[in-house]
Design a protein around this motif. Structure first.
Motif, PDB file in Angstrom:
ATOM      1  N   GLN A  95      47.944  40.893  48.018  1.00  0.00           N
ATOM      2  CA  GLN A  95      47.296  41.986  47.116  1.00  0.00           C
ATOM      3  C   GLN A  95      46.991  41.686  45.766  1.00  0.00           C
ATOM      4  O   GLN A  95      46.002  41.995  45.352  1.00  0.00           O
ATOM      5  CB  GLN A  95      47.945  43.488  47.104  1.00  0.00           C
ATOM      6  CG  GLN A  95      47.870  43.912  48.615  1.00  0.00           C
ATOM      7  CD  GLN A  95      48.607  45.428  48.609  1.00  0.00           C
ATOM      8  OE1 GLN A  95      48.624  46.078  47.229  1.00  0.00           O
ATOM      9  NE2 GLN A  95      48.875  46.099  49.566  1.00  0.00           N
ATOM     10  N   THR A  98      43.286  40.294  44.757  1.00  0.00           N
ATOM     11  CA  THR A  98      42.159  41.320  44.490  1.00  0.00           C
ATOM     12  C   THR A  98      42.215  41.925  43.140  1.00  0.00           C
ATOM     13  O   THR A  98      41.022  42.547  42.668  1.00  0.00           O
ATOM     14  CB  THR A  98      42.298  42.670  45.557  1.00  0.00           C
ATOM     15  OG1 THR A  98      43.544  43.441  45.096  1.00  0.00           O
ATOM     16  CG2 THR A  98      42.749  42.435  46.968  1.00  0.00           C
ATOM     17  N   LEU A 122      34.453  52.415  39.605  1.00  0.00           N
ATOM     18  CA  LEU A 122      34.778  52.825  40.930  1.00  0.00           C
ATOM     19  C   LEU A 122      35.807  51.855  41.649  1.00  0.00           C
ATOM     20  O   LEU A 122      35.657  50.763  41.426  1.00  0.00           O
ATOM     21  CB  LEU A 122      33.450  52.922  41.826  1.00  0.00           C
ATOM     22  CG  LEU A 122      32.469  53.778  41.552  1.00  0.00           C
ATOM     23  CD1 LEU A 122      31.194  53.508  42.401  1.00  0.00           C
ATOM     24  CD2 LEU A 122      32.730  54.862  41.478  1.00  0.00           C
ATOM     25  N   ASP A 123      36.735  52.345  42.157  1.00  0.00           N
ATOM     26  CA  ASP A 123      37.734  51.792  42.960  1.00  0.00           C
ATOM     27  C   ASP A 123      37.278  51.576  44.190  1.00  0.00           C
ATOM     28  O   ASP A 123      37.375  52.201  44.934  1.00  0.00           O
ATOM     29  CB  ASP A 123      39.076  52.374  42.768  1.00  0.00           C
ATOM     30  CG  ASP A 123      40.313  51.385  43.426  1.00  0.00           C
ATOM     31  OD1 ASP A 123      40.142  50.454  43.592  1.00  0.00           O
ATOM     32  OD2 ASP A 123      41.449  51.742  42.807  1.00  0.00           O
ATOM     33  N   SER A 124      36.816  50.104  44.476  1.00  0.00           N
ATOM     34  CA  SER A 124      36.142  49.981  45.798  1.00  0.00           C
ATOM     35  C   SER A 124      37.355  49.926  46.808  1.00  0.00           C
ATOM     36  O   SER A 124      37.299  50.086  48.146  1.00  0.00           O
ATOM     37  CB  SER A 124      35.797  48.491  45.812  1.00  0.00           C
ATOM     38  OG  SER A 124      34.617  48.328  45.010  1.00  0.00           O
ATOM     39  N   ARG A 125      38.904  49.680  46.442  1.00  0.00           N
ATOM     40  CA  ARG A 125      39.997  49.780  47.380  1.00  0.00           C
ATOM     41  C   ARG A 125      39.972  51.342  48.312  1.00  0.00           C
ATOM     42  O   ARG A 125      40.323  51.279  49.344  1.00  0.00           O
ATOM     43  CB  ARG A 125      41.269  49.395  46.692  1.00  0.00           C
ATOM     44  CG  ARG A 125      41.148  47.940  46.147  1.00  0.00           C
ATOM     45  CD  ARG A 125      42.467  47.875  45.271  1.00  0.00           C
ATOM     46  NE  ARG A 125      42.364  48.815  44.186  1.00  0.00           N
ATOM     47  CZ  ARG A 125      43.357  48.694  43.030  1.00  0.00           C
ATOM     48  NH1 ARG A 125      44.235  48.070  43.319  1.00  0.00           N
ATOM     49  NH2 ARG A 125      43.004  49.816  42.123  1.00  0.00           N
ATOM     50  N   ALA A 126      39.349  52.255  47.262  1.00  0.00           N
ATOM     51  CA  ALA A 126      39.315  53.474  47.908  1.00  0.00           C
ATOM     52  C   ALA A 126      38.311  53.880  48.459  1.00  0.00           C
ATOM     53  O   ALA A 126      38.403  54.920  49.281  1.00  0.00           O
ATOM     54  CB  ALA A 126      39.863  54.580  46.806  1.00  0.00           C
ATOM     55  N   LEU A 127      37.061  53.021  48.343  1.00  0.00           N
ATOM     56  CA  LEU A 127      35.899  53.329  49.080  1.00  0.00           C
ATOM     57  C   LEU A 127      35.608  52.757  50.204  1.00  0.00           C
ATOM     58  O   LEU A 127      35.128  53.357  51.182  1.00  0.00           O
ATOM     59  CB  LEU A 127      34.904  53.283  47.962  1.00  0.00           C
ATOM     60  CG  LEU A 127      34.821  53.905  46.697  1.00  0.00           C
ATOM     61  CD1 LEU A 127      33.759  53.464  45.691  1.00  0.00           C
ATOM     62  CD2 LEU A 127      34.764  55.335  46.934  1.00  0.00           C
ATOM     63  N   ARG A 129      36.094  51.076  53.747  1.00  0.00           N
ATOM     64  CA  ARG A 129      36.901  51.366  54.890  1.00  0.00           C
ATOM     65  C   ARG A 129      36.696  50.496  55.916  1.00  0.00           C
ATOM     66  O   ARG A 129      35.730  50.136  56.348  1.00  0.00           O
ATOM     67  CB  ARG A 129      36.648  52.717  55.252  1.00  0.00           C
ATOM     68  CG  ARG A 129      37.404  53.830  54.388  1.00  0.00           C
ATOM     69  CD  ARG A 129      39.011  53.623  54.246  1.00  0.00           C
ATOM     70  NE  ARG A 129      39.325  54.173  53.066  1.00  0.00           N
ATOM     71  CZ  ARG A 129      40.219  53.698  52.443  1.00  0.00           C
ATOM     72  NH1 ARG A 129      40.777  52.611  52.616  1.00  0.00           N
ATOM     73  NH2 ARG A 129      40.706  54.164  51.093  1.00  0.00           N
ATOM     74  N   THR A 140      32.371  54.113  54.477  1.00  0.00           N
ATOM     75  CA  THR A 140      32.167  53.476  53.424  1.00  0.00           C
ATOM     76  C   THR A 140      31.092  54.048  52.757  1.00  0.00           C
ATOM     77  O   THR A 140      31.313  54.490  51.613  1.00  0.00           O
ATOM     78  CB  THR A 140      32.081  51.926  53.523  1.00  0.00           C
ATOM     79  OG1 THR A 140      33.277  51.602  54.283  1.00  0.00           O
ATOM     80  CG2 THR A 140      32.059  51.474  52.439  1.00  0.00           C
ATOM     81  N   ASN A 143      31.729  57.464  51.635  1.00  0.00           N
ATOM     82  CA  ASN A 143      32.790  57.536  50.537  1.00  0.00           C
ATOM     83  C   ASN A 143      32.019  57.310  49.056  1.00  0.00           C
ATOM     84  O   ASN A 143      32.082  57.952  48.107  1.00  0.00           O
ATOM     85  CB  ASN A 143      33.856  56.474  50.771  1.00  0.00           C
ATOM     86  CG  ASN A 143      34.730  56.983  51.745  1.00  0.00           C
ATOM     87  OD1 ASN A 143      34.698  57.985  52.099  1.00  0.00           O
ATOM     88  ND2 ASN A 143      35.631  56.084  52.084  1.00  0.00           N
ATOM     89  N   GLU A 147      31.493  59.666  46.185  1.00  0.00           N
ATOM     90  CA  GLU A 147      32.101  59.490  44.472  1.00  0.00           C
ATOM     91  C   GLU A 147      30.844  59.524  43.375  1.00  0.00           C
ATOM     92  O   GLU A 147      31.403  59.931  42.363  1.00  0.00           O
ATOM     93  CB  GLU A 147      32.895  57.989  44.794  1.00  0.00           C
ATOM     94  CG  GLU A 147      33.511  57.553  43.559  1.00  0.00           C
ATOM     95  CD  GLU A 147      34.747  58.504  43.538  1.00  0.00           C
ATOM     96  OE1 GLU A 147      35.231  58.629  42.301  1.00  0.00           O
ATOM     97  OE2 GLU A 147      35.255  58.889  44.354  1.00  0.00           O
TER      98      GLU A 147
END
Length: 160
Positions: A95, A98, A122-127, A129, A140, A143, A147
């Protein structure tokens, strides 16, 4: 409507190049909302993967911060970067690499705000999928739309 712009590692490799990216983003944001997707600074991901270049990664980002910011904004930006750098050091194997994109985009979003723009990170890790190792485009994109809709006043979104 949103304009999406993607900038690679050489485009954000140093403070001069980041300033050019900012000019492009600000021009686009004058007429449309913008999603700015940026890579890690050139060479950062390789250094994080090898684990040999953590000191260099830190010093390169701090040099960029020192060129882009002054005074209290510089102190605040160094603090934000320092916290993320500590998180990177504590992250499990697989990780850490990243974080290069996280470092660059947090710096860029902070600079935009300091320049008076309503910019959101924006946190792409949360968006983004995945389903079975493949991008779940429907989820994705949903999301991302959600957002962006949470911040209707934002003109610029910055994402790793």
């Amino acid at each position: 409507m949103l304009t999406v712009a993607k900038f690679g590692g050489s485009s954000v490799a140093n403070a001069t190049n980041i300033s050019r990216v900012l000019d492009i983003a600000f021009e686009a944001a004058a007429s449309d909302r913008v999603v700015l997707v940026c890579s890690a600074i050139s060479g950062c991901t390789d250094a994080l993967i090898s684990r040999q270049g953590f000191d260099e990664v830190r010093s390169r980002h701090e040099a960029i911060i020192d060129r882009l910011f002054t005074g209290e904004e510089r102190l605040q930006s160094r603090e934000i970067f320092g916290e993320q750098f500590r998180r990177m050091l504590e992250a499990p194997d697989g990780q850490r690499e990243t974080f290069g994109e996280i470092f660059s985009t947090l710096i860029i979003a902070q600079k935009m705000r300091c320049e008076g723009w309503n910019a959101e990170w924006l946190d792409s890790r949360a968006l983004v999928r995945l389903e079975g190792g493949k991008l779940d485009e429907e989820l994705t994109y949903r999301n991302i739309r959600e957002e962006v809709s949470y911040s209707p006043e934002a003109r610029i979104f910055v994402a790793p």
